[in-house]
Design a protein around this motif. Structure first.
Motif, PDB file in Angstrom:
ATOM      1  N   ILE A  99       6.009   8.488  22.473  1.00 35.59           N
ATOM      2  CA  ILE A  99       7.346   8.296  22.246  1.00 35.59           C
ATOM      3  C   ILE A  99       7.796   6.983  23.106  1.00 35.59           C
ATOM      4  O   ILE A  99       9.126   6.343  22.969  1.00 35.59           O
ATOM      5  N   LEU A 100       7.041   6.262  23.947  1.00 32.02           N
ATOM      6  CA  LEU A 100       7.387   5.276  24.724  1.00 32.02           C
ATOM      7  C   LEU A 100       7.347   3.866  24.543  1.00 32.02           C
ATOM      8  O   LEU A 100       7.800   3.057  25.097  1.00 32.02           O
ATOM      9  N   PRO A 101       6.427   3.532  23.357  1.00 35.42           N
ATOM     10  CA  PRO A 101       6.290   2.001  23.239  1.00 35.42           C
ATOM     11  C   PRO A 101       7.345   1.291  23.028  1.00 35.42           C
ATOM     12  O   PRO A 101       7.540   0.045  23.287  1.00 35.42           O
ATOM     13  N   ARG A 102       8.737   1.826  22.593  1.00 34.24           N
ATOM     14  CA  ARG A 102       9.894   0.959  22.526  1.00 34.24           C
ATOM     15  C   ARG A 102      10.621   0.886  23.476  1.00 34.24           C
ATOM     16  O   ARG A 102      11.897   0.282  23.625  1.00 34.24           O
ATOM     17  N   ALA A 103      10.182   1.566  24.700  1.00 32.36           N
ATOM     18  CA  ALA A 103      10.849   1.706  25.889  1.00 32.36           C
ATOM     19  C   ALA A 103      11.209   0.512  26.460  1.00 32.36           C
ATOM     20  O   ALA A 103      12.072   0.119  27.410  1.00 32.36           O
ATOM     21  N   VAL A 104      10.251  -0.732  26.387  1.00 36.81           N
ATOM     22  CA  VAL A 104      10.353  -1.861  26.945  1.00 36.81           C
ATOM     23  C   VAL A 104      11.633  -2.573  26.669  1.00 36.81           C
ATOM     24  O   VAL A 104      12.549  -2.993  27.385  1.00 36.81           O
ATOM     25  N   LEU A 105      11.972  -2.472  25.223  1.00 37.07           N
ATOM     26  CA  LEU A 105      13.246  -2.947  24.746  1.00 37.07           C
ATOM     27  C   LEU A 105      14.671  -2.294  25.295  1.00 37.07           C
ATOM     28  O   LEU A 105      15.690  -3.055  25.868  1.00 37.07           O
ATOM     29  N   SER A 106      14.414  -0.960  25.567  1.00 37.36           N
ATOM     30  CA  SER A 106      15.621  -0.181  25.996  1.00 37.36           C
ATOM     31  C   SER A 106      15.895  -0.643  27.395  1.00 37.36           C
ATOM     32  O   SER A 106      16.950  -0.442  27.738  1.00 37.36           O
ATOM     33  N   SER A 107      14.973  -1.033  28.329  1.00 37.76           N
ATOM     34  CA  SER A 107      15.198  -1.021  29.747  1.00 37.76           C
ATOM     35  C   SER A 107      15.526  -2.475  30.068  1.00 37.76           C
ATOM     36  O   SER A 107      16.049  -2.961  31.193  1.00 37.76           O
ATOM     37  N   ILE A 108      15.777  -3.346  28.996  1.00 41.49           N
ATOM     38  CA  ILE A 108      16.107  -4.826  29.208  1.00 41.49           C
ATOM     39  C   ILE A 108      17.512  -4.816  30.014  1.00 41.49           C
ATOM     40  O   ILE A 108      17.649  -5.853  30.738  1.00 41.49           O
ATOM     41  N   ALA A 109      18.537  -3.951  29.498  1.00 40.26           N
ATOM     42  CA  ALA A 109      19.758  -4.204  30.122  1.00 40.26           C
ATOM     43  C   ALA A 109      19.986  -3.246  31.492  1.00 40.26           C
ATOM     44  O   ALA A 109      21.009  -3.508  31.998  1.00 40.26           O
ATOM     45  N   GLU A 110      19.032  -2.801  31.989  1.00 39.20           N
ATOM     46  CA  GLU A 110      18.874  -2.097  33.038  1.00 39.20           C
ATOM     47  C   GLU A 110      19.649  -2.800  34.448  1.00 39.20           C
ATOM     48  O   GLU A 110      20.071  -2.294  35.233  1.00 39.20           O
ATOM     49  N   PRO A 111      19.008  -3.993  34.449  1.00 38.54           N
ATOM     50  CA  PRO A 111      19.466  -4.791  35.648  1.00 38.54           C
ATOM     51  C   PRO A 111      21.080  -4.671  35.605  1.00 38.54           C
ATOM     52  O   PRO A 111      21.518  -5.024  36.958  1.00 38.54           O
ATOM     53  N   MET A 112      21.679  -4.496  34.634  1.00 39.17           N
ATOM     54  CA  MET A 112      23.351  -4.638  34.934  1.00 39.17           C
ATOM     55  C   MET A 112      23.754  -3.415  35.625  1.00 39.17           C
ATOM     56  O   MET A 112      24.984  -3.447  36.122  1.00 39.17           O
ATOM     57  N   THR A 113      23.123  -2.464  36.027  1.00 39.22           N
ATOM     58  CA  THR A 113      23.316  -1.267  36.903  1.00 39.22           C
ATOM     59  C   THR A 113      23.615  -1.989  38.476  1.00 39.22           C
ATOM     60  O   THR A 113      24.433  -1.448  39.034  1.00 39.22           O
ATOM     61  N   ALA A 114      23.098  -3.156  38.826  1.00 34.42           N
ATOM     62  CA  ALA A 114      23.478  -3.750  40.033  1.00 34.42           C
ATOM     63  C   ALA A 114      24.963  -3.849  40.186  1.00 34.42           C
ATOM     64  O   ALA A 114      25.395  -3.734  41.302  1.00 34.42           O
ATOM     65  N   ALA A 115      25.614  -4.239  39.079  1.00 39.16           N
ATOM     66  CA  ALA A 115      26.973  -4.367  39.343  1.00 39.16           C
ATOM     67  C   ALA A 115      27.796  -3.131  39.780  1.00 39.16           C
ATOM     68  O   ALA A 115      28.510  -3.139  40.256  1.00 39.16           O
ATOM     69  N   VAL A 116      27.206  -2.071  39.439  1.00 36.35           N
ATOM     70  CA  VAL A 116      27.843  -0.625  39.685  1.00 36.35           C
ATOM     71  C   VAL A 116      27.839  -0.420  41.269  1.00 36.35           C
ATOM     72  O   VAL A 116      28.691  -0.103  41.949  1.00 36.35           O
ATOM     73  N   GLN A 117      26.602  -0.777  41.814  1.00 35.17           N
ATOM     74  CA  GLN A 117      26.225  -0.757  43.186  1.00 35.17           C
ATOM     75  C   GLN A 117      26.928  -1.436  44.104  1.00 35.17           C
ATOM     76  O   GLN A 117      27.551  -1.373  45.095  1.00 35.17           O
ATOM     77  N   THR A 118      27.286  -2.926  43.640  1.00 36.64           N
ATOM     78  CA  THR A 118      27.994  -3.993  44.300  1.00 36.64           C
ATOM     79  C   THR A 118      29.392  -4.091  43.974  1.00 36.64           C
ATOM     80  O   THR A 118      30.146  -4.564  44.914  1.00 36.64           O
ATOM     81  N   GLY A 119      29.781  -3.789  42.769  1.00 36.00           N
ATOM     82  CA  GLY A 119      31.226  -3.778  42.512  1.00 36.00           C
ATOM     83  C   GLY A 119      31.474  -5.046  41.995  1.00 36.00           C
ATOM     84  O   GLY A 119      32.552  -5.472  41.648  1.00 36.00           O
ATOM     85  N   ASN A 120      30.484  -5.756  41.661  1.00 36.01           N
ATOM     86  CA  ASN A 120      30.547  -7.444  41.338  1.00 36.01           C
ATOM     87  C   ASN A 120      29.876  -7.440  40.079  1.00 36.01           C
ATOM     88  O   ASN A 120      28.554  -7.278  40.059  1.00 36.01           O
ATOM     89  N   VAL A 121      30.430  -7.701  38.922  1.00 46.82           N
ATOM     90  CA  VAL A 121      29.777  -7.892  37.662  1.00 46.82           C
ATOM     91  C   VAL A 121      28.837  -8.890  37.496  1.00 46.82           C
ATOM     92  O   VAL A 121      27.826  -8.803  37.081  1.00 46.82           O
TER      93      VAL A 121
END
Length: 397
Positions: A99-121
């Protein structure tokens, strides 16, 4: 080696946190009526703590639950090796790989999570840009290649990246590693590497490390040269969130505030580790803070993020990919809610409302980024369903 090295690492880390050296002097002998599992002999810190709980009135079942949690999280639970467990482990492993071959594409946007940690988009876009930059560094200038090699080495030193051969971080996202079978663990590691998941995740985590170090530097400056008492208190709270003990904040903030890059964009490694190869005192605290920031940005689900039953063969199948969801909920959603709640409690309605608005914007950007990536994935890899939905006007916004 795939089993021996993690086992030794767990033993060392367990001794750091629960070794007998932490037991108060003169208290190492177990008392009758204390720890029910072994009333005679000498304590380590876990058995001493449980004994003190029992002597203070905790019932046996609750004490045993404490022991179970610690043993599960530290990887000391006995492993199942019977035929049914082995079969279930194979089902979990091959099911996850299916079920995971497509997970590479799914995780491309994960770096945006850093904005939540720092409060800076902008930090989210910065992390995404650094991740993309890693892919093109091999065809860049000599300085770009040198900088990429430096941050790869720094990622190893601070412990934020995964071994390509094991792929443990990816395995943790789909229910945990299968340590009962080195064959299964090796097969999953090879699969994660060949699909690009390990390479992408490591690139994201190295980029997360870089953003995390810069954020810690900013917190250090905010603490040592605050614009107001409120800003200094917020810096203290953020540093505590990343594992800096209260007694170390003064020294670490001064240390972080003076971390500077050279002309090639690299930090002085002598400030992080000494000539023997060991981390300095402040380097150890930096490593802990950076690992925590990175784990909360590019998710690395731990045992504590999963139900205890999920560490068993059947539990891995039942919970599976929910390990990632649990870690995201704990590290992003609950963390954001607690920051806002803390601000309301410590500084009142207006400061709490300001923090809430500061938190909502990064979460909205993160949601929009994942929606865009998911839509692109479906368009590229599930075109028939996309056209069916489009014909039925279900894709209208």
């Amino acid at each position: 080696l795939m089993q021996y090295i993690p086992g030794v690492a767990r033993k060392v880390e367990y001794e750091k946190r629960f070794g007998s050296h932490l037991v108060p002097e003169g208290k190492r002998k177990k008392k009758s009526g204390g720890d029910p599992s072994s009333p005679m002999g000498n304590h380590d810190f876990l058995s001493y703590s449980i004994e003190q709980m029992l002597l203070a009135g905790m019932n046996d079942r609750e004490a045993e639950n404490v022991r179970l949690i610690v043993d599960t999280v530290t990887g000391r639970m006995p492993r199942s090796d019977h035929a049914l467990a082995a079969t279930l482990n194979y089902v979990h492993a091959y099911g996850s790989m299916a079920i995971l071959p497509r997970a590479v594409l799914s995780s491309i946007a994960e770096p945006m999570t850093a904005a939540v940690q720092t409060g800076n988009v902008l930090d989210g876009f910065k992390l995404l840009n650094m991740t993309i930059g890693e892919a093109f560094a091999s065809i860049g200038t000599d300085t770009m290649k040198e900088r990429r090699q430096y941050y790869r080495q720094l990622g190893n030193i601070l412990g934020v990246i995964d071994l390509p051969e094991s792929g443990e971080i990816i395995a943790n996202r789909v229910g945990g590693t299968v340590e009962e079978s080195s064959k299964i663990a090796k097969g999953m590691g090879r699969f994660f590497y060949r699909t690009g998941l390990v390479s992408l995740t490591n690139a994201q985590r190295r980029s997360g490390m870089r953003v995390g170090i810069q954020y810690l530097i900013e917190l250090g400056k905010q603490y040592t040269n605050p614009a107001s008492d409120k800003m200094k208190d917020r810096a203290v709270e953020a540093l505590r969130d990343f594992g800096v003990a209260s007694g170390d904040i003064d020294q670490f903030a001064e240390y972080a505030a003076n971390l500077k890059k050279d002309a090639k964009g690299m930090y002085d490694i002598d400030l992080i580790m000494d000539k023997s190869g060991e981390l300095t005192d402040m380097g150890e605290i930096l490593a802990t803070a950076v690992r925590r920031f990175t784990d909360q940005t590019i998710q690395d689900p731990k045992s504590i993020d999963r139900p205890a039953y999920a560490e068993r063969p059947m539990g891995r199948i039942v919970w599976g990919i929910q390990s990632f969801i649990s870690a995201f909920t704990r590290n992003i959603l609950l963390f954001s809610a607690k920051k806002v709640q803390r601000e309301y409690k410590n500084r009142g309605f207006f400061a709490g409302s300001e923090m809430a608005m500061k938190t909502i914007a990064p979460l909205a950007i993160l949601f929009a980024a994942h929606t865009a990536v998911s839509s692109l994935r479906e368009y590229l890899l599930n075109r028939d369903q996309w056209e069916t939905e489009d014909d039925e006007d279900k894709l209208k916004v």
